[in-house]
Design a protein around this motif. Structure first.
Motif, PDB file in Angstrom:
ATOM      1  N   ALA A 221       0.870  -1.196   0.000  1.00 38.31           N
ATOM      2  CA  ALA A 221       0.000   0.000   0.000  1.00 38.31           C
ATOM      3  C   ALA A 221       0.895   1.231   0.000  1.00 38.31           C
ATOM      4  O   ALA A 221       0.900   2.020   0.942  1.00 38.31           O
ATOM      5  N   PRO A 222       1.671   1.397  -1.092  1.00 32.93           N
ATOM      6  CA  PRO A 222       2.664   2.475  -1.094  1.00 32.93           C
ATOM      7  C   PRO A 222       2.043   3.862  -1.005  1.00 32.93           C
ATOM      8  O   PRO A 222       2.711   4.823  -0.622  1.00 32.93           O
ATOM      9  N   HIS A 223       0.754   3.963  -1.332  1.00 33.20           N
ATOM     10  CA  HIS A 223       0.059   5.264  -1.285  1.00 33.20           C
ATOM     11  C   HIS A 223      -0.290   5.667   0.155  1.00 33.20           C
ATOM     12  O   HIS A 223      -0.618   6.819   0.416  1.00 33.20           O
ATOM     13  N   ALA A 224      -0.311   4.695   1.077  1.00 30.53           N
ATOM     14  CA  ALA A 224      -0.990   4.923   2.361  1.00 30.53           C
ATOM     15  C   ALA A 224      -0.068   5.514   3.425  1.00 30.53           C
ATOM     16  O   ALA A 224       1.135   5.260   3.456  1.00 30.53           O
ATOM     17  N   GLU A 225      -0.692   6.279   4.310  1.00 31.20           N
ATOM     18  CA  GLU A 225      -0.004   6.749   5.518  1.00 31.20           C
ATOM     19  C   GLU A 225       0.049   5.566   6.499  1.00 31.20           C
ATOM     20  O   GLU A 225      -0.973   4.936   6.778  1.00 31.20           O
ATOM     21  N   LEU A 226       1.247   5.291   7.018  1.00 27.84           N
ATOM     22  CA  LEU A 226       1.420   4.144   7.913  1.00 27.84           C
ATOM     23  C   LEU A 226       1.622   4.646   9.346  1.00 27.84           C
ATOM     24  O   LEU A 226       2.546   5.414   9.627  1.00 27.84           O
ATOM     25  N   VAL A 227       0.751   4.166  10.229  1.00 29.21           N
ATOM     26  CA  VAL A 227       0.658   4.728  11.571  1.00 29.21           C
ATOM     27  C   VAL A 227       0.963   3.663  12.623  1.00 29.21           C
ATOM     28  O   VAL A 227       0.488   2.526  12.522  1.00 29.21           O
ATOM     29  N   TYR A 228       1.746   4.059  13.641  1.00 29.25           N
ATOM     30  CA  TYR A 228       1.819   3.259  14.867  1.00 29.25           C
ATOM     31  C   TYR A 228       0.829   3.886  15.849  1.00 29.25           C
ATOM     32  O   TYR A 228       0.919   5.086  16.154  1.00 29.25           O
ATOM     33  N   ASN A 229      -0.116   3.113  16.372  1.00 24.63           N
ATOM     34  CA  ASN A 229      -1.232   3.643  17.153  1.00 24.63           C
ATOM     35  C   ASN A 229      -1.186   3.113  18.592  1.00 24.63           C
ATOM     36  O   ASN A 229      -1.026   1.908  18.813  1.00 24.63           O
ATOM     37  N   ASP A 230      -1.306   4.021  19.575  1.00 25.49           N
ATOM     38  CA  ASP A 230      -1.265   3.528  20.967  1.00 25.49           C
ATOM     39  C   ASP A 230      -2.012   4.499  21.876  1.00 25.49           C
ATOM     40  O   ASP A 230      -2.393   5.596  21.463  1.00 25.49           O
ATOM     41  N   TYR A 231      -2.198   4.083  23.149  1.00 28.76           N
ATOM     42  CA  TYR A 231      -3.060   4.868  24.045  1.00 28.76           C
ATOM     43  C   TYR A 231      -2.315   5.585  25.153  1.00 28.76           C
ATOM     44  O   TYR A 231      -2.958   6.072  26.098  1.00 28.76           O
ATOM     45  N   MET A 232      -0.981   5.669  25.031  1.00 27.15           N
ATOM     46  CA  MET A 232      -0.265   6.530  26.002  1.00 27.15           C
ATOM     47  C   MET A 232      -0.977   7.869  25.989  1.00 27.15           C
ATOM     48  O   MET A 232      -1.304   8.398  24.938  1.00 27.15           O
ATOM     49  N   SER A 233      -1.262   8.411  27.147  1.00 24.42           N
ATOM     50  CA  SER A 233      -2.068   9.628  27.156  1.00 24.42           C
ATOM     51  C   SER A 233      -1.418  10.683  28.024  1.00 24.42           C
ATOM     52  O   SER A 233      -0.319  10.492  28.544  1.00 24.42           O
ATOM     53  N   TRP A 234      -2.089  11.808  28.175  1.00 22.60           N
ATOM     54  CA  TRP A 234      -1.477  12.937  28.877  1.00 22.60           C
ATOM     55  C   TRP A 234      -1.718  12.904  30.383  1.00 22.60           C
ATOM     56  O   TRP A 234      -1.133  13.702  31.102  1.00 22.60           O
ATOM     57  N   GLU A 235      -2.598  12.024  30.865  1.00 22.62           N
ATOM     58  CA  GLU A 235      -2.846  11.981  32.303  1.00 22.62           C
ATOM     59  C   GLU A 235      -1.627  11.423  33.044  1.00 22.62           C
ATOM     60  O   GLU A 235      -0.871  10.622  32.492  1.00 22.62           O
ATOM     61  N   ALA A 236      -1.488  11.845  34.318  1.00 24.10           N
ATOM     62  CA  ALA A 236      -0.427  11.298  35.157  1.00 24.10           C
ATOM     63  C   ALA A 236      -0.613   9.781  35.221  1.00 24.10           C
ATOM     64  O   ALA A 236      -1.732   9.279  35.192  1.00 24.10           O
ATOM     65  N   GLY A 237       0.501   9.054  35.310  1.00 25.06           N
ATOM     66  CA  GLY A 237       0.426   7.598  35.346  1.00 25.06           C
ATOM     67  C   GLY A 237       0.807   6.980  34.007  1.00 25.06           C
ATOM     68  O   GLY A 237       1.006   5.770  33.909  1.00 25.06           O
ATOM     69  N   ASN A 238       0.909   7.805  32.972  1.00 25.74           N
ATOM     70  CA  ASN A 238       1.258   7.293  31.633  1.00 25.74           C
ATOM     71  C   ASN A 238       2.744   7.451  31.308  1.00 25.74           C
ATOM     72  O   ASN A 238       3.141   7.256  30.154  1.00 25.74           O
ATOM     73  N   GLU A 239       3.560   7.789  32.313  1.00 22.20           N
ATOM     74  CA  GLU A 239       4.968   8.131  32.035  1.00 22.20           C
ATOM     75  C   GLU A 239       5.725   6.963  31.391  1.00 22.20           C
ATOM     76  O   GLU A 239       6.417   7.129  30.387  1.00 22.20           O
ATOM     77  N   ARG A 240       5.603   5.769  31.989  1.00 22.63           N
ATOM     78  CA  ARG A 240       6.301   4.593  31.430  1.00 22.63           C
ATOM     79  C   ARG A 240       5.839   4.299  29.999  1.00 22.63           C
ATOM     80  O   ARG A 240       6.637   3.942  29.134  1.00 22.63           O
ATOM     81  N   HIS A 241       4.541   4.410  29.831  1.00 19.06           N
ATOM     82  CA  HIS A 241       3.974   4.105  28.526  1.00 19.06           C
ATOM     83  C   HIS A 241       4.532   5.070  27.472  1.00 19.06           C
ATOM     84  O   HIS A 241       4.954   4.665  26.381  1.00 19.06           O
ATOM     85  N   VAL A 259       7.494   4.138   9.033  1.00 17.44           N
ATOM     86  CA  VAL A 259       6.365   4.580   9.861  1.00 17.44           C
ATOM     87  C   VAL A 259       6.241   6.091   9.671  1.00 17.44           C
ATOM     88  O   VAL A 259       7.209   6.827   9.849  1.00 17.44           O
ATOM     89  N   ASP A 260       5.035   6.535   9.296  1.00 20.84           N
ATOM     90  CA  ASP A 260       4.849   7.951   8.985  1.00 20.84           C
ATOM     91  C   ASP A 260       4.315   8.769  10.149  1.00 20.84           C
ATOM     92  O   ASP A 260       4.569   9.968  10.227  1.00 20.84           O
ATOM     93  N   ALA A 261       3.514   8.149  10.996  1.00 17.76           N
ATOM     94  CA  ALA A 261       2.806   8.956  11.997  1.00 17.76           C
ATOM     95  C   ALA A 261       2.587   8.158  13.273  1.00 17.76           C
ATOM     96  O   ALA A 261       2.514   6.927  13.252  1.00 17.76           O
ATOM     97  N   LEU A 262       2.462   8.897  14.365  1.00 13.99           N
ATOM     98  CA  LEU A 262       2.014   8.298  15.622  1.00 13.99           C
ATOM     99  C   LEU A 262       0.508   8.526  15.738  1.00 13.99           C
ATOM    100  O   LEU A 262       0.037   9.671  15.650  1.00 13.99           O
ATOM    101  N   GLY A 263      -0.217   7.450  15.922  1.00 14.37           N
ATOM    102  CA  GLY A 263      -1.645   7.548  16.219  1.00 14.37           C
ATOM    103  C   GLY A 263      -1.807   7.710  17.716  1.00 14.37           C
ATOM    104  O   GLY A 263      -1.434   6.829  18.487  1.00 14.37           O
ATOM    105  N   VAL A 264      -2.321   8.861  18.111  1.00 15.88           N
ATOM    106  CA  VAL A 264      -2.546   9.122  19.536  1.00 15.88           C
ATOM    107  C   VAL A 264      -4.024   8.803  19.770  1.00 15.88           C
ATOM    108  O   VAL A 264      -4.900   9.562  19.351  1.00 15.88           O
ATOM    109  N   GLN A 265      -4.284   7.663  20.385  1.00 14.32           N
ATOM    110  CA  GLN A 265      -5.687   7.224  20.482  1.00 14.32           C
ATOM    111  C   GLN A 265      -6.552   8.297  21.147  1.00 14.32           C
ATOM    112  O   GLN A 265      -7.660   8.556  20.734  1.00 14.32           O
TER     113      GLN A 265
END
Ligand code: XIL
Length: 400
Positions: A221-241, A259-265
């Protein structure tokens, strides 16, 4: 209409809500958001996607498959389909493109439901995201894969299975899918290290599995944006993630993994009762900016892939909760949209009536979470106005 503005504004810092837009401008942006008239029956051009488009921001949502006419978050439910049509420029399948849905067994693919969703999206002129080519988390992989016998040459067999999966899915949808969550949730949030699955055990390392997924997606899929997607978030407790995700992203760059982008869930949550929402936003912003700065410094774009806001820390009263959720979401979006690398914002559903928040991380008082832009009767809430306002306040993105 003004009553909703007043309701949201009552609980918020006025500048934060209204930003630089005039009151008349806000009224126009909120077109159709009155308490007695649903937004999807509103003036054309006032949907969230249309509002975002003036800034080159695309808005979309997850949707589901269900039998026609069923009361579900599906295009086969006319009331929900109208919402999707009015608000969204992009769609993503909530579950129907995952291995569990597409792969009933090692030798079969079942595309019927996702095909129907993709056809509807195309017919409606909506862009489509692909979620996900590999949810690297055994809890969400099919039982047959977790128990798979990889035989005498486990590495080769794991490679064959994974490549077959990625190639088959990407080839089937071609350019109809412009962006893929190639890998989802590979980082263990507590340890910050990569999760193990039957595939990583067979191939000897998780990095090898993830890299292969991305290389295969790029090849087919050479046309496509390739994303790594995860749920690390901005709340306290997500530091390790967050730390684990940065290490993974750095590793991708070091190894030349495409990899083109980070998916921030963006499954946001207001946990702290008693702390004003504006203060939470303020407190959480510096560490979150530090994380995002590091991500974009490595050359990644950003995508908000699954936005919703849990309200367990807010009191029971609906109006207070709605105002808090709106303020928190707007504060988050304004921070995120200060990064020009972010152009696509998708919520994980549009209405509290449906979806995973009805069961995930429920409120201690058992009341249903009010975490999406529309309520259980498909009426717009202050969160919808907050998203509109964050878009209106954003600087235009460079055209892509
Ligand atoms: C969730 C769906 O919403 C649920 O219906 C399903 O039971 C489990 O998955 N992160 C993701 C999404 O990447 O795929 C998840 O979706 C929510 C969390």
């Amino acid at each position: 209409m003004m009553s909703e503005v007043a309701q949201v504004d009552g609980a918020l810092n006025r500048r934060m809500l209204l930003g630089t837009a005039s009151a008349a401008g806000v009224a126009a942006l909120l077109g159709g958001c009155s308490a007695d008239r649903p937004a999807y029956a509103s003036v054309p051009g006032t949907g969230l996607h249309a509002i975002g488009a003036s800034r080159n921001i695309r808005f979309g949502s997850a949707f589901a498959w269900a039998p026609p006419g069923e009361d579900a978050a599906s295009f086969g439910n006319p009331a929900y389909a109208a919402l999707l049509q009015a608000e969204c420029g992009m769609l993503v399948a909530e579950n129907q493109m995952k291995w569990q849905a597409l792969r009933p067994s090692p030798t079969q693919f079942d595309f019927a439901r996702f095909d129907a969703m993709a056809a509807w999206a195309q017919q409606q002129g909506k862009a489509l995201r692909g979620h996900t080519l590999l949810w690297h988390y055994d809890r969400w992989l099919p039982d047959w894969l977790n128990a798979y016998d990889y035989g005498a040459r486990p590495e080769a067999e794991a490679e064959r299975l994974l490549v077959e999966h990625v190639r088959t899915v990407t080839a089937r949808y071609g350019t109809r899918i412009a962006s893929y969550d190639v890998v989802n949730e590979a980082v263990d949030p507590d340890a910050g290290t990569l999760r193990r699955t039957s595939l990583s055990r067979a191939m000897g390392s998780a990095e090898a599995v993830l890299d292969l997924a991305f290389h295969t997606a790029r090849a087919h899929a050479p046309h496509a944006e390739l994303v790594y997607n995860d749920y690390m978030s901005w709340e306290a407790g997500n530091e390790r993630h967050r730390e684990g995700v940065l290490q993974l992203l750095q590793g991708f760059r070091t190894r030349g993994t495409p990899v083109d982008a980070l998916g921030v869930q963006s499954h946001l949550a207001i946990f702290d009762s008693g702390v004003p929402v504006a203060e939470l936003v303020e407190r959480q912003s510096p560490a979150w900016r530090g994380f995002l700065d590091a991500v974009v410094a490595m050359g990644y774009r950003l995508v908000i892939t699954e936005l919703d806001t849990r309200d367990r820390g807010l009191p029971a009263d609906s109006a207070t909760r709605d105002a808090g959720v709106a303020a928190y979401t707007q504060g988050y979006l304004e921070l995120m949209l200060s990064y020009p690398q972010l152009t696509d914002v998708l919520t994980w559903g549009l209405a509290d009536r449906y979806g995973w928040l009805r069961t995930f991380d429920q409120r201690p008082d058992g009341l249903p979470t009010r975490g999406l832009p529309y309520d259980a009767d498909l009426r717009p809430k202050p969160m919808r106005a907050a998203i509109a306002q964050a878009f209106a306040n954003a600087a235009p993105r460079p055209a892509r």
